[in-house]
Write an enzyme that holds these catalytic residues in place. Structure first.
Site, short mmCIF file in Angstrom:
data_model
loop_
_atom_site.label_atom_id
_atom_site.label_comp_id
_atom_site.label_asym_id
_atom_site.label_seq_id
_atom_site.Cartn_x
_atom_site.Cartn_y
_atom_site.Cartn_z
N LYS A 1 46.53 7.91 28.86
CA LYS A 1 47.53 8.49 29.76
C LYS A 1 47.52 10.00 29.58
O LYS A 1 47.77 10.50 28.48
CB LYS A 1 48.93 7.93 29.46
CG LYS A 1 50.05 8.64 30.22
CD LYS A 1 51.42 8.02 29.96
CE LYS A 1 52.54 8.84 30.61
NZ LYS A 1 53.89 8.30 30.37
N ASP B 1 55.58 15.69 32.22
CA ASP B 1 56.36 14.62 32.84
C ASP B 1 57.80 15.08 33.06
O ASP B 1 58.63 15.00 32.16
CB ASP B 1 56.34 13.36 31.97
CG ASP B 1 57.08 12.20 32.62
OD1 ASP B 1 57.42 12.32 33.82
OD2 ASP B 1 57.30 11.18 31.94
N LYS C 1 64.12 13.80 35.10
CA LYS C 1 64.74 13.59 33.79
C LYS C 1 65.89 14.56 33.62
O LYS C 1 65.81 15.70 34.06
CB LYS C 1 63.72 13.85 32.67
CG LYS C 1 62.66 12.79 32.52
CD LYS C 1 61.70 13.15 31.39
CE LYS C 1 60.53 12.19 31.30
NZ LYS C 1 60.91 10.82 30.93
N ASP D 1 53.05 14.35 26.98
CA ASP D 1 52.78 13.09 27.69
C ASP D 1 51.30 12.89 28.02
O ASP D 1 50.95 11.93 28.70
CB ASP D 1 53.64 13.04 28.96
CG ASP D 1 54.13 11.65 29.29
OD1 ASP D 1 54.09 10.78 28.39
OD2 ASP D 1 54.54 11.43 30.44
N ASP E 1 59.77 8.22 37.45
CA ASP E 1 59.59 8.54 36.03
C ASP E 1 58.79 7.45 35.30
O ASP E 1 58.40 7.63 34.16
CB ASP E 1 60.96 8.75 35.37
CG ASP E 1 60.86 9.50 34.05
OD1 ASP E 1 59.75 10.03 33.76
OD2 ASP E 1 61.86 9.57 33.32
N GLU F 1 55.74 6.76 35.65
CA GLU F 1 54.50 7.23 36.27
C GLU F 1 53.26 6.89 35.45
O GLU F 1 52.16 6.74 36.01
CB GLU F 1 54.57 8.75 36.48
CG GLU F 1 54.21 9.63 35.25
CD GLU F 1 55.14 9.46 34.07
OE1 GLU F 1 56.27 8.98 34.26
OE2 GLU F 1 54.72 9.79 32.93
N ARG G 1 52.26 4.21 33.91
CA ARG G 1 51.64 2.92 34.25
C ARG G 1 50.86 3.01 35.56
O ARG G 1 49.91 2.26 35.76
CB ARG G 1 52.73 1.84 34.29
CG ARG G 1 53.80 2.06 35.32
CD ARG G 1 55.05 1.23 35.06
NE ARG G 1 55.84 1.72 33.92
CZ ARG G 1 56.94 1.14 33.46
NH1 ARG G 1 57.41 0.04 34.03
NH2 ARG G 1 57.59 1.65 32.44
N1 BES Z 1 56.65 9.72 29.20
C1 BES Z 1 57.78 8.88 29.31
C2 BES Z 1 58.07 8.10 28.03
C3 BES Z 1 58.41 8.96 26.85
C4 BES Z 1 59.72 9.36 26.63
C5 BES Z 1 57.44 9.34 25.92
C6 BES Z 1 60.04 10.15 25.53
C7 BES Z 1 57.77 10.12 24.83
C8 BES Z 1 59.06 10.53 24.63
C9 BES Z 1 57.58 7.87 30.45
O1 BES Z 1 56.84 8.34 31.53
C10 BES Z 1 58.91 7.50 30.98
O2 BES Z 1 59.57 8.36 31.50
N2 BES Z 1 59.27 6.22 30.85
C11 BES Z 1 60.51 5.74 31.33
C12 BES Z 1 60.25 4.45 32.07
C13 BES Z 1 61.44 3.93 32.84
C14 BES Z 1 61.79 4.87 33.98
C15 BES Z 1 61.12 2.56 33.37
C16 BES Z 1 61.41 5.49 30.11
O3 BES Z 1 60.91 5.05 29.08
O4 BES Z 1 62.59 5.80 30.21
ZN ZN Z 2 55.48 9.81 31.11
MN MN Z 3 58.01 9.40 32.93
#
Ligand code: BES
Ligand code: ZN
Ligand code: MN
Length: 518
Positions: free
Chosen positions: A280, A285, A292, A303, A362, A364, A366
């Site tokens: 990834k 992000d 966010k 990210d 968010d 993204e 996947r």
């Molecule tokens: N990059 C983030 C996950 C992340 C958060 C990595 C903090 C490292 C530190 C990912 O893209 C994300 O935002 N995931 C969301 C998914 C949700 C919207 C289903 C999450 O984990 O909140």
């Molecule tokens: Zn992310």
């Molecule tokens: Mn994200």
């Protein structure tokens, strides 16, 4: 970067700034570890007592400095804690040595040369101590220095004085390691190669997103590939659109910095097996239109840690000349909100042909991974491993130092967990429960990109599995916790990018090459 050398010369005669010794936590107080006999002799056999008087216990992370004994060519002895003394006839574990060496290296900033008198018996000890030293001495200094170039942050009044502004130790000399011993020499060489690539990944992770765009990342990967005989292909936004990569385009279309898909192919002569690593690579992000909130944005340059790990692992496999074909896929995009960004509710047609309703922009990672996994699977590798800072939920589940391993194959998941343990990376197997699949149903598309909140890390894994063809062995490493250390440095782990999962991926390539992985 710090240089690592081996020598047969003794601690007394080595001309250095510091001699590092190990001290373990024994039942009745600190115990000087093997390798430091000459130093202890210089203290009339009372080094443990001297250290205890100064408050040392031998605990992990502890550092004690004493003047070197008379007659020594180096002025200072630095004792580093190794943690609990092993049972009689047992040696220190590799991870204890790696961590202690890392702590020592971090205490050596500013020194030109240090002699390392830690316990070295086997080539594994040389490897662990070498890795710990070279990982612990890492510093990210690109954005420090010059008055003119100073940013608001580095201009803070404490910046000039903190240890981060001192250069890493110039040279570490392993005493007790044998430069003429082939196994010792090979272990040191492997440690140097591996840690150079881990430190390169750390640099990439630490580089701010205004400098590391998908295009810039692709250029760095191209140059690295060229340097090490790896074939590199880059799909730009036009090629991605033409090729039908709806996930990469959908995530990247809100940004002024368009997406890229990089393919790195290391081909080994006579290799019987092939691995595909998929990373990834979200260079920033923001969350996109599902922005966010403040407080969750500041570290989101991290990210792309999965893509950095994949690049480092392919390059390491090539530099070590492993007899296995390794293809790396970097799914690079910047997730930004704008008038051209994907909206919550939009439907993307993915590279696989499946449609995905984007309920949350968010989620993204996947989306870009799905396209890269489908593409990687077209080449029929023996196994695919994706690496991603995918979910906050995995951090809630496993904390900040352990990554989750999911897979469509129990034996493969177990093998990866064991390999992680062997190389000193904390990891834990996680399930892909069947009942969570229905949460990803969409009323209008084949899938939604968000499902149940509970078990969010597993839901993301289940989403990815939908893009793995039947009969393809696949594992998913969610490194959201350990990829980036926001806290204080510990062991050989610095603040910022850590290089998580690289040692595990390299170990997988090594074991696959050796044919001892089924
Ligand atoms: N990059 C983030 C996950 C992340 C958060 C990595 C903090 C490292 C530190 C990912 O893209 C994300 O935002 N995931 C969301 C998914 C949700 C919207 C289903 C999450 O984990 O909140
Ligand atoms: Zn992310
Ligand atoms: Mn994200």
């Amino acid at each position: 970067m710090t240089a690592l050398t081996l020598t047969t010369s003794g601690a007394a005669t080595l001309r250095a700034d510091v001699i590092v010794v190990g001290v373990a936590k024994g039942a009745a107080g600190p115990v000087v570890a093997a390798g430091a006999e000459a130093v202890d002799k210089g203290f009339d056999g009372k080094l443990a007592t001297v250290l205890e008087t100064l408050g040392a216990t031998g605990a992990e992370g502890e550092v004690t400095k004493v003047p070197a004994p008379a007659g020594f060519k180096s002025p200072v002895v630095l004792a580093v804690g190794l943690g609990p003394l092993p049972e009689k006839d047992e040696a220190f574990g590799a991870e204890s040595l790696r961590r202690a060496a890392g702590v020592a290296a971090r205490s050596l900033t500013g020194a030109k040369k240090a002699g390392i008198a830690l316990p070295v018996e086997t080539a594994e000890d040389v490897a662990a101590i070498g890795e710990g030293l070279l990982l612990g001495s890492y510093a990210f200094t690109v954005y420090r220095g010059g008055e003119k170039k100073k940013t608001a942050k580095s201009g803070e009044k404490s910046a000039a004085k903190d240890s981060a502004s001192k250069p890493p130790v110039g040279e570490v000399v392993l005493l007790g390691a044998k430069p003429r011993d082939k196994a010792h020499k090979a272990a040191a060489d492997r440690a140097i190669t591996l840690t150079e690539e881990i430190n390169r990944a750390r640099d990439l992770i630490n580089t701010p997103s205004n400098d590391l765009t998908p295009e810039a990342f692709a250029a760095i990967a191209t140059a690295a590939g060229k340097e090490h005989g790896i074939k590199v292909e880059v799909l730009d936004e036009k090629a991605l659109a033409k090729g039908g990569y709806g996930g990469l385009i959908g995530v990247g279309q809100g940004s002024a910095n368009p997406p890229r898909l990089v393919r790195l192919a290391y081909t080994a002569r006579g290799a019987k097996q092939s691995l595909a690593f998929v990373g990834k690579g979200i260079t920033y992000d923001s969350g996109g239109i599902s922005l966010k909130p403040a407080g969750h944005n500041e570290t989101m340059k991290l990210d792309m840690s999965g893509a950095a790990a994949v690049l480092a692992s392919v390059v390491t496999a090539a530099r070590l000349g492993l007899k296995v074909n390794v293809t790396g896929w970097l799914a690079l995009a910047e997730n930004m909100p704008s008038g051209s960004a994907t909206r919550p509710g939009d439907v993307l047609r993915m590279y696989s042909g499946k449609t995905v309703e984007v309920l949350n922009t968010d989620a993204e990672g996947r989306l870009v991974l799905a396209d890269a996994i489908t593409r990687a699977a077209e080449e029929n590798p023996d196994a695919i491993v994706d690496v991603a800072t995918l979910t906050g939920a995995m951090m809630l589940a496993l904390g900040l130092r352990t990554f989750g391993i999911m897979a469509n194959d129990d034996a493969f998941r177990t093998a990866l967990h064991e390999l992680a343990g062997e190389v000193g990376e904390a990891a834990w197997p996680m399930p892909l429960p069947a009942d969570l699949r229905k949460g990803l149903d969409s009323p209008i598309a084949d899938l939604a990109n968000m499902g149940e909140r509970m078990g969010g890390g597993l839901v993301a894994g289940i989403f990815l599995r939908e893009f793995v063809p039947e009969n393809t062995t696949w594992a998913h490493l969610d490194i959201a916790g350990p990829a980036f250390n926001e806290g204080a440095p510990f062991g050989y782990t610095p603040k910022g990018g850590t290089g998580s999962a690289i040692r595990t991926l390299v170990a997988l390539a090594e074991h696959t090459a050796a044919g001892d992985l089924g």
